[in-house]
Design a protein around this motif. Structure first.
Motif, PDB file in Angstrom:
ATOM      1  N   ALA A   1       0.813  -1.448  -0.020  1.00 35.45           N
ATOM      2  CA  ALA A   1       0.250  -0.344  -0.604  1.00 35.45           C
ATOM      3  C   ALA A   1       0.899   1.621   0.270  1.00 35.45           C
ATOM      4  O   ALA A   1       0.382   2.418  -0.583  1.00 35.45           O
ATOM      5  CB  ALA A   1      -1.304   0.130   0.820  1.00 35.45           C
ATOM      6  N   ASN A   2       2.481   1.014   0.633  1.00 31.11           N
ATOM      7  CA  ASN A   2       3.223   2.585   0.486  1.00 31.11           C
ATOM      8  C   ASN A   2       3.378   2.549  -0.570  1.00 31.11           C
ATOM      9  O   ASN A   2       3.838   3.888  -1.315  1.00 31.11           O
ATOM     10  CB  ASN A   2       4.113   2.645   1.447  1.00 31.11           C
ATOM     11  N   LEU A   3       3.755   1.577  -1.293  1.00 29.91           N
ATOM     12  CA  LEU A   3       4.339   1.531  -2.928  1.00 29.91           C
ATOM     13  C   LEU A   3       3.523   1.940  -3.318  1.00 29.91           C
ATOM     14  O   LEU A   3       3.727   2.928  -4.629  1.00 29.91           O
ATOM     15  CB  LEU A   3       5.040  -0.618  -2.920  1.00 29.91           C
ATOM     16  N   ILE A   4       2.511   2.106  -3.290  1.00 28.41           N
ATOM     17  CA  ILE A   4       1.239   2.637  -4.167  1.00 28.41           C
ATOM     18  C   ILE A   4       0.859   3.539  -4.023  1.00 28.41           C
ATOM     19  O   ILE A   4       0.722   4.609  -4.811  1.00 28.41           O
ATOM     20  CB  ILE A   4      -0.587   1.359  -4.277  1.00 28.41           C
ATOM     21  N   GLN A   5       0.888   4.337  -3.279  1.00 22.50           N
ATOM     22  CA  GLN A   5       0.777   5.141  -2.692  1.00 22.50           C
ATOM     23  C   GLN A   5       2.007   6.386  -3.398  1.00 22.50           C
ATOM     24  O   GLN A   5       2.319   7.100  -3.572  1.00 22.50           O
ATOM     25  CB  GLN A   5       0.910   5.583  -0.825  1.00 22.50           C
ATOM     26  N   LEU A   6       3.960   5.791  -2.936  1.00 22.41           N
ATOM     27  CA  LEU A   6       3.820   6.527  -3.626  1.00 22.41           C
ATOM     28  C   LEU A   6       4.201   6.850  -5.385  1.00 22.41           C
ATOM     29  O   LEU A   6       4.435   7.425  -5.501  1.00 22.41           O
ATOM     30  CB  LEU A   6       5.415   5.470  -3.338  1.00 22.41           C
ATOM     31  N   GLN A   7       3.322   5.637  -5.879  1.00 18.64           N
ATOM     32  CA  GLN A   7       3.324   5.942  -7.449  1.00 18.64           C
ATOM     33  C   GLN A   7       2.215   6.771  -7.071  1.00 18.64           C
ATOM     34  O   GLN A   7       2.458   7.573  -8.200  1.00 18.64           O
ATOM     35  CB  GLN A   7       2.799   3.928  -7.637  1.00 18.64           C
ATOM     36  N   TYR A   8       0.660   6.690  -6.492  1.00 17.07           N
ATOM     37  CA  TYR A   8      -0.144   7.580  -7.816  1.00 17.07           C
ATOM     38  C   TYR A   8       0.252   9.408  -6.754  1.00 17.07           C
ATOM     39  O   TYR A   8       0.714  10.492  -7.922  1.00 17.07           O
ATOM     40  CB  TYR A   8      -1.272   7.318  -6.567  1.00 17.07           C
ATOM     41  N   LEU A   9       0.798   9.422  -6.082  1.00 16.84           N
ATOM     42  CA  LEU A   9       0.971  10.667  -5.151  1.00 16.84           C
ATOM     43  C   LEU A   9       2.405  11.386  -4.983  1.00 16.84           C
ATOM     44  O   LEU A   9       2.515  12.404  -5.056  1.00 16.84           O
ATOM     45  CB  LEU A   9       0.524  10.795  -3.804  1.00 16.84           C
ATOM     46  N   ARG A  10       3.611  10.329  -5.087  1.00 22.86           N
ATOM     47  CA  ARG A  10       4.549  11.245  -5.582  1.00 22.86           C
ATOM     48  C   ARG A  10       5.089  10.882  -6.885  1.00 22.86           C
ATOM     49  O   ARG A  10       6.072  12.154  -7.063  1.00 22.86           O
ATOM     50  CB  ARG A  10       5.175  10.899  -4.686  1.00 22.86           C
ATOM     51  N   LEU A  11       5.165  10.013  -7.460  1.00 19.32           N
ATOM     52  CA  LEU A  11       5.764   9.640  -8.955  1.00 19.32           C
ATOM     53  C   LEU A  11       4.979  10.376  -9.367  1.00 19.32           C
ATOM     54  O   LEU A  11       5.007  10.255 -10.882  1.00 19.32           O
ATOM     55  CB  LEU A  11       6.046   8.415  -9.423  1.00 19.32           C
ATOM     56  N   ASP A  12       3.089  10.618  -9.443  1.00 20.83           N
ATOM     57  CA  ASP A  12       1.710  10.425 -10.726  1.00 20.83           C
ATOM     58  C   ASP A  12       2.312   9.635 -11.471  1.00 20.83           C
ATOM     59  O   ASP A  12       1.854   9.975 -12.810  1.00 20.83           O
ATOM     60  CB  ASP A  12       2.625  11.759 -10.998  1.00 20.83           C
ATOM     61  N   ASN A  13       2.604   7.882 -11.182  1.00 25.44           N
ATOM     62  CA  ASN A  13       2.141   7.670 -12.320  1.00 25.44           C
ATOM     63  C   ASN A  13       1.667   6.344 -11.678  1.00 25.44           C
ATOM     64  O   ASN A  13       1.279   5.504 -10.821  1.00 25.44           O
ATOM     65  CB  ASN A  13       3.654   6.324 -11.946  1.00 25.44           C
ATOM     66  N   TYR A  14       0.125   6.679 -11.948  1.00 25.25           N
ATOM     67  CA  TYR A  14      -1.202   5.989 -11.714  1.00 25.25           C
ATOM     68  C   TYR A  14      -1.354   4.773 -12.550  1.00 25.25           C
ATOM     69  O   TYR A  14      -1.607   3.709 -11.456  1.00 25.25           O
ATOM     70  CB  TYR A  14      -2.351   6.921 -12.891  1.00 25.25           C
TER      71      TYR A  14
END
Length: 292
Positions: free
Chosen positions: A246-259
């Protein structure tokens, strides 16, 4: 006969009308976001935008990148450990309340079990952070009694702290379904087993446990499914070694903007959970058939 058929048809229509609003509500709030995730997972990530080019690259990256596979494996291990620890600790509590507490006091015990729900989940996680911290309650107590000479550093910011915190948080969710299953057991069956010469241990293994398995299965699923997607606990008490998918998914969505990649990771995690849950249900069904 015609009147009965008409009555049954009217009753069926009434039932459909009754369940239609919650069914539509569930479709809108559950199915629609899930379908959106699936669609995003097959799109291409662009600079600050999503390119509508169909691709399997996101799933290829999610399943071949050693970092993502490691985090996914860690998430599964943590969830399994939390599930085993929670259910093993919850069963004795539920058994005690069901078989050894007077009926007039069972409601009081259930009331005490649900007390953790009175406080915010976030506050409970912070409390465990205070308890397990370097200068926390546990280290201070051990040093006061002379059991250690300096604070222990392995209590917090690792997988162990995540397992302990999640097991405490989900304990009531495991106790209640097991308690309900134990309450449904006909006590005369246990008496009959002992009258036939079986010991309490054998009676528990051959009568009590099989009859309580529906509650155990419910407890396992209730704990395992949400813990693998928990975000707050690994973020606050896990540290770098305790981060989960879940932390990895949050990183992709909110930090890296990789939806697209975040969606592929989310769908992959849901697929793995669904497969493991189905295998678990299959084995428990075979176990229950074998005990009949």
């Amino acid at each position: 006969m015609a009147r009965r058929a008409q009555g049954a048809e009217a009753e069926a229509k009434g039932g459909l009308l009754l369940i239609a609003p919650p069914a539509i509500y569930a479709l809108l709030l559950l199915l629609a976001p899930l379908l959106l995730l699936v669609v995003y997972s097959f799109l291409t990530d662009g600079y600050l935008e999503i390119v509508r080019d169909f691709t399997f690259a996101n799933y290829h990256e999610a399943w071949t990148n050693p970092l993502y596979r490691g985090v996914m494996l860690r998430s599964l291990i943590v969830s399994l450990l939390v599930t085993v620890a929670t259910v093993l600790l919850a069963f004795p509590v539920a058994y005690f309340v069901s078989f050894h507490v007077e009926p007039s006091r069972k409601s009081t015990w259930l009331f005490l079990i649900t007390i953790p729900f009175w406080t915010s989940y976030l506050i409970r996680v912070f409390l465990w952070k205070v308890i397990l911290g370097y200068n926390g309650v546990l280290n201070a107590g051990l040093m006061k009694f002379g059991l250690i000479s300096e604070p222990l550093t392995f209590l917090l910011y690792n997988t162990n702290s995540v397992v302990i915190t999640l097991a405490h948080a989900y304990a009531p969710f495991a106790i209640l379904p097991i308690f309900v299953a134990l309450e449904k057991i006909d006590r005369s069956l246990l008496e009959a087993s002992q009258d036939l010469g079986e010991s309490r241990i054998v009676t528990f293994g051959r009568v009590t446990l099989p009859l309580a398995m529906p509650g155990v299965v419910a407890a396992v699923l209730i704990v395992f499914i949400p813990t693998i997607g928990d975000y707050v606990t690994p973020q606050l008490v896990g540290g770098p070694e305790g981060r989960m998918v879940a932390n990895l998914i949050q990183l992709q969505y909110l930090r890296l903007d990789n939806y697209p990649l975040g969606s592929a990771l989310a769908i992959s995690a849901m697929g793995i959970v669904a497969v493991i849950s189905a295998i678990f249900l299959l084995f428990t069904r075979r176990y229950l058939k074998g005990t009949k």
